[in-house]
Scaffold this active site. Structure first.
Site, PDB file in Angstrom:
ATOM      1  N   LYS A 100      41.825  38.208  28.251  1.00  0.00           N
ATOM      2  CA  LYS A 100      42.672  39.414  28.817  1.00  0.00           C
ATOM      3  C   LYS A 100      43.587  40.189  27.880  1.00  0.00           C
ATOM      4  O   LYS A 100      43.554  41.174  27.729  1.00  0.00           O
ATOM      5  CB  LYS A 100      43.617  38.977  30.143  1.00  0.00           C
ATOM      6  CG  LYS A 100      42.740  38.603  31.258  1.00  0.00           C
ATOM      7  CD  LYS A 100      43.326  37.874  32.367  1.00  0.00           C
ATOM      8  CE  LYS A 100      42.396  37.524  33.546  1.00  0.00           C
ATOM      9  NZ  LYS A 100      43.011  37.174  34.790  1.00  0.00           N
ATOM     10  N   GLN A 105      48.253  34.182  36.364  1.00  0.00           N
ATOM     11  CA  GLN A 105      46.887  33.553  36.173  1.00  0.00           C
ATOM     12  C   GLN A 105      46.864  32.289  37.511  1.00  0.00           C
ATOM     13  O   GLN A 105      47.585  31.548  37.246  1.00  0.00           O
ATOM     14  CB  GLN A 105      46.595  33.221  34.835  1.00  0.00           C
ATOM     15  CG  GLN A 105      45.304  32.566  34.434  1.00  0.00           C
ATOM     16  CD  GLN A 105      44.063  33.481  34.707  1.00  0.00           C
ATOM     17  OE1 GLN A 105      44.355  34.751  34.461  1.00  0.00           O
ATOM     18  NE2 GLN A 105      42.991  33.218  34.979  1.00  0.00           N
ATOM     19  N   ASP A 151      45.899  42.273  40.365  1.00  0.00           N
ATOM     20  CA  ASP A 151      44.689  41.404  41.012  1.00  0.00           C
ATOM     21  C   ASP A 151      44.765  41.862  42.392  1.00  0.00           C
ATOM     22  O   ASP A 151      43.516  41.058  43.102  1.00  0.00           O
ATOM     23  CB  ASP A 151      45.453  39.950  41.119  1.00  0.00           C
ATOM     24  CG  ASP A 151      44.805  39.205  40.026  1.00  0.00           C
ATOM     25  OD1 ASP A 151      43.699  39.308  39.481  1.00  0.00           O
ATOM     26  OD2 ASP A 151      45.588  38.257  39.519  1.00  0.00           O
TER      27      ASP A 151
HETATM   28  N1  LIG Z   1      45.111  35.800  38.729  1.00  0.00           N
HETATM   29  C1  LIG Z   1      43.760  35.519  38.509  1.00  0.00           C
HETATM   30  N2  LIG Z   1      43.344  34.048  38.441  1.00  0.00           N
HETATM   31  C2  LIG Z   1      41.970  34.015  38.373  1.00  0.00           C
HETATM   32  C3  LIG Z   1      40.922  35.031  38.695  1.00  0.00           C
HETATM   33  C4  LIG Z   1      41.671  36.396  38.740  1.00  0.00           C
HETATM   34  O1  LIG Z   1      40.660  37.138  39.116  1.00  0.00           O
HETATM   35  N3  LIG Z   1      42.825  36.519  38.904  1.00  0.00           N
HETATM   36  N4  LIG Z   1      39.703  34.848  38.414  1.00  0.00           N
HETATM   37  C5  LIG Z   1      39.165  33.260  37.824  1.00  0.00           C
HETATM   38  C6  LIG Z   1      39.192  33.387  36.193  1.00  0.00           C
HETATM   39  N5  LIG Z   1      39.040  34.713  35.577  1.00  0.00           N
HETATM   40  C7  LIG Z   1      40.086  35.372  35.408  1.00  0.00           C
HETATM   41  O2  LIG Z   1      41.196  35.301  35.533  1.00  0.00           O
HETATM   42  C8  LIG Z   1      37.536  34.877  34.813  1.00  0.00           C
HETATM   43  C9  LIG Z   1      36.803  34.188  35.208  1.00  0.00           C
HETATM   44  C10 LIG Z   1      35.441  34.293  34.605  1.00  0.00           C
HETATM   45  C11 LIG Z   1      35.435  35.288  33.408  1.00  0.00           C
HETATM   46  C12 LIG Z   1      34.062  35.561  32.778  1.00  0.00           C
HETATM   47  O3  LIG Z   1      33.962  36.370  32.094  1.00  0.00           O
HETATM   48  N6  LIG Z   1      33.315  34.470  32.746  1.00  0.00           N
HETATM   49  C13 LIG Z   1      31.778  34.677  32.114  1.00  0.00           C
HETATM   50  C14 LIG Z   1      31.692  33.204  31.335  1.00  0.00           C
HETATM   51  C15 LIG Z   1      32.839  32.733  30.377  1.00  0.00           C
HETATM   52  C16 LIG Z   1      32.763  31.511  29.850  1.00  0.00           C
HETATM   53  O4  LIG Z   1      31.823  31.366  29.060  1.00  0.00           O
HETATM   54  O5  LIG Z   1      33.480  30.517  30.339  1.00  0.00           O
HETATM   55  C17 LIG Z   1      30.667  34.907  32.800  1.00  0.00           C
HETATM   56  O6  LIG Z   1      30.675  34.607  33.797  1.00  0.00           O
HETATM   57  O7  LIG Z   1      29.675  35.542  32.114  1.00  0.00           O
HETATM   58  C18 LIG Z   1      36.402  36.088  33.311  1.00  0.00           C
HETATM   59  C19 LIG Z   1      37.522  35.965  33.965  1.00  0.00           C
HETATM   60  C20 LIG Z   1      40.426  32.277  38.059  1.00  0.00           C
HETATM   61  N7  LIG Z   1      41.657  32.628  38.006  1.00  0.00           N
END
Ligand SMILES: Nc1nc2c(c(=O)[nH]1)N[C@@H](CN(C=O)c1ccc(C(=O)N[C@@H](CCC(=O)O)C(=O)O)cc1)CN2
Length: 298
Positions: free
Chosen positions: A53, A97, A120
């Site tokens: 982020k 987060q 969020d």
């Molecule tokens: N306050 C928040 N916490 C969490 C959120 C959120 O939206 N707000 N979501 C998830 C985690 N998350 C962002 O925070 C998030 C999850 C996954 C990805 C992402 O790009 N995933 C990739 C793979 C990444 C990897 O290799 O590990 C994909 O799916 O291609 C970005 C952000 C929980 N917490």
């Protein structure tokens, strides 16, 4: 495999580039959008997401304010920080987060954030505004899914949409967004009777149950668009000591039936951070009474 693969990584890069263009314009007027991310504790996955982020925020030209607090931070200290960020005119977006350590409450933490800065989109205020069809900040992952669906299908009116999963973070706002697009929406969950049959009704099938590969190919209506929101990390079957990510949809079999499908990784995940930046831009424009960026909101 018949289905077209929906490239969320490429689409997210395009969203970030559009955000960067708007940020450059704002900076020309002396306004720099700012995003504050609060991380409590040392959850390794959260550390990675927060680092992503920060990098993405700086790359689009926004100010990034990272606050890393120890795992034993009291609620009073966390709230004191949120209060300072709420009052700071350089901060347009705030998020904490998840998950937070057990002694803290996600619900109470979100409630402390000024709804105008709740990028969020999880506060009761923003959830209520979305549910009543008013101008809200919308949870990032559902907003990202909506952008992918609009890009692929254009007008979503009249489509049968099934959302499997009913979390506040994803399922509920996703269903509201699809309803707003005039879809006929079914919210399914662990107690839904004959879930495969319900899923087979869907022109748009969105899976967010948190159970790896639960949705099988014979649950998918031929020609449907399938959006997989699940991310389960498991030991790699062929590479000892390595892990891999899998979704809530059994990709190979679902891709035989679907017209289009998001992969995991590289589908919905990258849209989450891109939409966080879009929401921060939107919050900044609203704070300054400026027009909202087109195509980057619900
Ligand atoms: N306050 C928040 N916490 C969490 C959120 C959120 O939206 N707000 N979501 C998830 C985690 N998350 C962002 O925070 C998030 C999850 C996954 C990805 C992402 O790009 N995933 C990739 C793979 C990444 C990897 O290799 O590990 C994909 O799916 O291609 C970005 C952000 C929980 N917490």
């Amino acid at each position: 495999m018949a289905a077209e693969i929906i490239d969320g990584k490429a689409f997210a890069a395009d969203v970030r580039a559009r955000v960067a263009g708007h940020v450059a314009q704002l900076k020309g007027q002396g306004i720099t959008p700012g995003l504050a991310v609060v991380l409590v504790g040392e959850d390794p996955a959260s550390e990675v997401y927060v680092a992503h982020k920060h990098r993405a925020t700086v790359e689009v030209g926004m100010a990034s304010f990272e606050h890393k607090l120890p795992a034993d931070t009291s609620e009073a200290d966390l709230f004191a920080l949120i209060d300072r960020l709420n009052a700071d005119p350089n901060v347009h977006g705030i998020l904490c987060q998840f998950p937070v350590p057990e002694h803290l409450s996600e619900r109470r933490t979100v409630a402390r954030i000024d709804p105008a800065k709740d990028v969020d989109g999880l506060s009761v205020t923003n959830a209520g505004l979305l549910a009543t069809g008013e101008r809200a900040l919308v949870s990032c992952t559902p907003l990202g899914c909506l952008m992918l669906l609009r890009d692929r299908l254009g007008d979503l009116s009249g489509k049968e949409a099934v959302v499997v999963g009913r979390s506040n973070l994803f399922g509920k706002p996703m269903a509201q967004l699809l309803l707003q697009e005039n879809c006929t929406v079914t919210m399914a969950h662990s107690r839904t009777q004959d879930l495969p049959e319900v899923c087979r009704r869907a022109d748009i099938l969105v899976a967010a149950v948190g159970r790896a590969e639960m949705v099988r190919g014979d649950w998918v209506k031929p020609g449907a668009t399938v959006i997989d929101v699940g991310i389960t990390r498991e030991p790699h079957p062929d590479k000892p000591g390595k892990t891999r990510l899998i979704g809530d949809v059994h990709f190979e079999s679902a891709a035989e039936a679907a017209a289009a499908i998001t992969p995991v990784p590289g589908g919905v995940g990258p849209m989450t951070i891109a939409c966080l930046l879009a929401n921060t831009l939107t919050a900044c424009c609203r704070a300054h009474g400026m027009p909202e960026p087109e195509g980057l909101t619900a």
